[in-house]
Design an enzyme around this catalytic site. Structure first.
Site, mmCIF file in Angstrom:
data_model
loop_
_atom_site.group_PDB
_atom_site.id
_atom_site.type_symbol
_atom_site.label_atom_id
_atom_site.label_comp_id
_atom_site.label_asym_id
_atom_site.label_seq_id
_atom_site.Cartn_x
_atom_site.Cartn_y
_atom_site.Cartn_z
ATOM 1 N N HIS A 253 0.872 -1.187 0.000
ATOM 2 C CA HIS A 253 0.000 0.000 0.000
ATOM 3 C C HIS A 253 0.902 1.228 0.000
ATOM 4 O O HIS A 253 1.600 1.481 0.976
ATOM 5 C CB HIS A 253 -0.913 0.006 1.225
ATOM 6 C CG HIS A 253 -1.878 -1.145 1.243
ATOM 7 N ND1 HIS A 253 -3.120 -1.079 0.653
ATOM 8 C CD2 HIS A 253 -1.777 -2.405 1.741
ATOM 9 C CE1 HIS A 253 -3.754 -2.236 0.805
ATOM 10 N NE2 HIS A 253 -2.951 -3.069 1.465
ATOM 11 N N LEU A 254 0.886 1.966 -1.121
ATOM 12 C CA LEU A 254 1.742 3.162 -1.202
ATOM 13 C C LEU A 254 0.994 4.423 -0.794
ATOM 14 O O LEU A 254 1.603 5.471 -0.615
ATOM 15 C CB LEU A 254 2.321 3.308 -2.614
ATOM 16 C CG LEU A 254 3.402 2.296 -3.010
ATOM 17 C CD1 LEU A 254 3.888 2.545 -4.436
ATOM 18 C CD2 LEU A 254 4.584 2.318 -2.049
ATOM 19 N N ASP B 6 2.180 -6.947 2.369
ATOM 20 C CA ASP B 6 0.974 -6.221 2.780
ATOM 21 C C ASP B 6 1.380 -4.969 3.571
ATOM 22 O O ASP B 6 0.750 -4.617 4.574
ATOM 23 C CB ASP B 6 0.003 -7.079 3.587
ATOM 24 C CG ASP B 6 -1.386 -6.436 3.662
ATOM 25 O OD1 ASP B 6 -1.580 -5.350 3.073
ATOM 26 O OD2 ASP B 6 -2.273 -7.006 4.321
HETATM 27 O O1 DOR Z 1 -4.455 -4.736 7.655
HETATM 28 C C1 DOR Z 1 -4.782 -4.360 6.540
HETATM 29 N N1 DOR Z 1 -4.522 -3.105 6.128
HETATM 30 N N2 DOR Z 1 -5.435 -5.212 5.722
HETATM 31 C C2 DOR Z 1 -5.955 -4.810 4.555
HETATM 32 O O2 DOR Z 1 -6.540 -5.627 3.868
HETATM 33 C C3 DOR Z 1 -5.856 -3.400 4.130
HETATM 34 C C4 DOR Z 1 -4.711 -2.736 4.774
HETATM 35 C C5 DOR Z 1 -4.728 -1.239 4.647
HETATM 36 O O3 DOR Z 1 -5.010 -0.737 3.554
HETATM 37 O O4 DOR Z 1 -4.414 -0.560 5.618
#
Ligand code: DOR
Length: 443
Positions: free
Chosen positions: A78-79, A321
């Site tokens: 996630h950027l 992740d």
């Molecule tokens: O813990 C998580 N954070 N799981 C996800 O599926 C999304 C992610 C986030 O975008 O913060």
């Protein structure tokens, strides 16, 4: 520019290479790899046979005693840009990526606006070209606005550069939409990455359901919330022949379902993340919001099953992740704090523990962190990436197995300091990351 990486222990499962040797890089591409008894690569002549054209064009990296690997690929990052630049930007996220040994990151679409059309995809690609330290490959959403109501324009986003589709952060609850997405995935030959969660079971839950959740007085999420969706999506992949990739596998039951599906020949691949094989739900004790993640950290039996799934090949990929959040958000009470762990800078060191424990060989680790992501995302054809074959992008990660690093959350390169691994000592950290011939190095 010519780079010669000398005397390193090269591991490249794509070519079955596991031995000491040299790699020659020219103009951002791998030119030649020689190992053991074969001579050092011939340095190319430039300028019509007139020699080197100046010493400044040659850079030698002495990799004696170090592992030299194809650059790591994180297929789940996630950027946060556009929209949540206070959590992370393309620049800070890719800086953390190269620090962690990654040369490619695939960014999830839950930004603001979400990546649900070709103009957002184009923005990310342009920004990454200007400010990124490594390759950024966008992942588009499955449903418009991630609302789960209508399919997004997957074809246009694919043409713009999206390498996969996912509503990550949310499941696609509508089975017909998921069926259609999988049908398209087959036609487009790109994977659908499924965040598996039955919201009716997980609603309001903030950690794994069990004795600990009861003791802490926190609402639990049963493992079945993940498993039920894994089962549904496997069934839909079987029905459609689509390309299904299960994101962040966290439970024993999901590993079992994926193993059985693979035996039946279903086109399914799966990833897990370092936190799911390194720590259990116990990390939540003390209401540690840095251990709050979705899906939640599991019980000991889940951790054991995930390690077994990695060992026997049920789980193809280790992804981070990487989910950076602002410290103020994580300082809220447990129920309110957002889920996520900042993972780019700890993933390699945590995964190296699997090699220490004899669960994976170093070559298998490279498969999970470079070759398999490249295979799943079709990057062996288009980069090529995930390989050190001549002609591939010069993406290389150099690791010192003797180097120990104490993780200090506050000093992470990422804007996200939200890690449950603060104070852990990790071994086998990157010392040089080369991304398309650009060299980043640390002491
Ligand atoms: O813990 C998580 N954070 N799981 C996800 O599926 C999304 C992610 C986030 O975008 O913060």
């Amino acid at each position: 520019m010519i780079i010669l990486v000398k005397n390193g222990h090269i591991i490249d499962p794509s070519q079955g290479i596991d031995g000491v040797g040299d790699i020659l890089i020219e103009d951002g591409k791998i030119k030649e790899v020689r190992t053991q008894n074969t001579p050092t690569p011939t340095l190319p002549h430039r300028g019509g046979g007139q020699g080197w054209g100046g010493d400044s064009e040659l850079r030698t990296i002495d990799a004696k005693g170090l592992y030299v690997l194809p650059g790591l690929i994180d297929m789940h990052t996630h950027l946060r840009e556009p929209g949540f630049e206070y959590k992370e930007t393309i620049n800070t996220g890719t800086t953390a990526a190269v620090r962690g040994g990654f040369t490619t990151v695939c960014c999830m679409p839950n930004t603001y606006p979400v990546n649900d059309n070709a103009s957002v995809t184009e923005f990310i690609i342009r920004k990454a070209a200007q400010e990124g330290l490594c390759t950024v490959l966008p992942i588009g959403v499955i449903t418009k606005g991630q609302k789960g109501e209508e399919l997004a324009e997957m074809g246009a986003m694919r043409d713009e550069g999206c390498v996969a589709f996912s509503d990550d952060g949310y499941p696609v609850t509508n089975s017909l939409l998921m069926r259609r997405a999988l049908e398209y995935s087959k036609a487009f030959s790109v994977p659908i990455i499924s965040h598996c969660e039955d919201l009716t079971l997980s609603e309001g839950g903030v950690m794994n359901e069990g004795l600990l959740s009861v003791t802490l007085g926190l609402k639990g999420i049963p493992a079945e919330a993940e498993m039920i969706m894994v089962y549904r999506d496997i069934s839909l992949a079987e029905l459609t022949g689509g390309r299904l990739h299960i994101a962040h596998v966290s439970t024993e039951g999901s590993v079992r379902l994926i193993r059985d599906a693979k035996k039946r020949g279903v086109d399914v691949t799966a990833e897990t993340c370092p936190h799911y094989f390194s720590i259990t739900e116990d990390a939540v004790t003390g209401y540690n919001t840095n251990a709050k993640v979705n899906p939640p950290l599991g019980a000991k039996r889940d951790v054991e099953a995930i390690k077994e799934g990695l060992r026997d090949g049920t789980i193809d990929v280790i992804a981070t992740d990487h989910a950076p959040h602002h410290i103020d958000e994580k300082l809220q009470e447990f129920d309110k704090a957002p889920s996520g762990i900042s993972g780019l800078e700890t993933a390699l060191g945590l995964s190296m523990k699997l090699v220490d424990e004899g669960i994976l060989t170093i070559s298998q680790l490279v498969e999970k962190m470079a070759l398999n992501p490249a295979r799943i995302l079709n990057l062996l054809v288009t980069g090529p990436k995930g390989t050190l074959k001549p002609g591939a992008d010069a993406d290389i990660t150099i690791i010192d197995m003797k180097k120990e690093v104490k993780i200090e959350a506050a000093k992470l390169t990422s804007k996200g300091k939200n890690t449950p691994f603060d104070g852990w000592v990790l071994k086998g950290m990157p010392v040089v990351t080369i991304s398309k011939g650009r060299i980043y190095e640390w002491q």
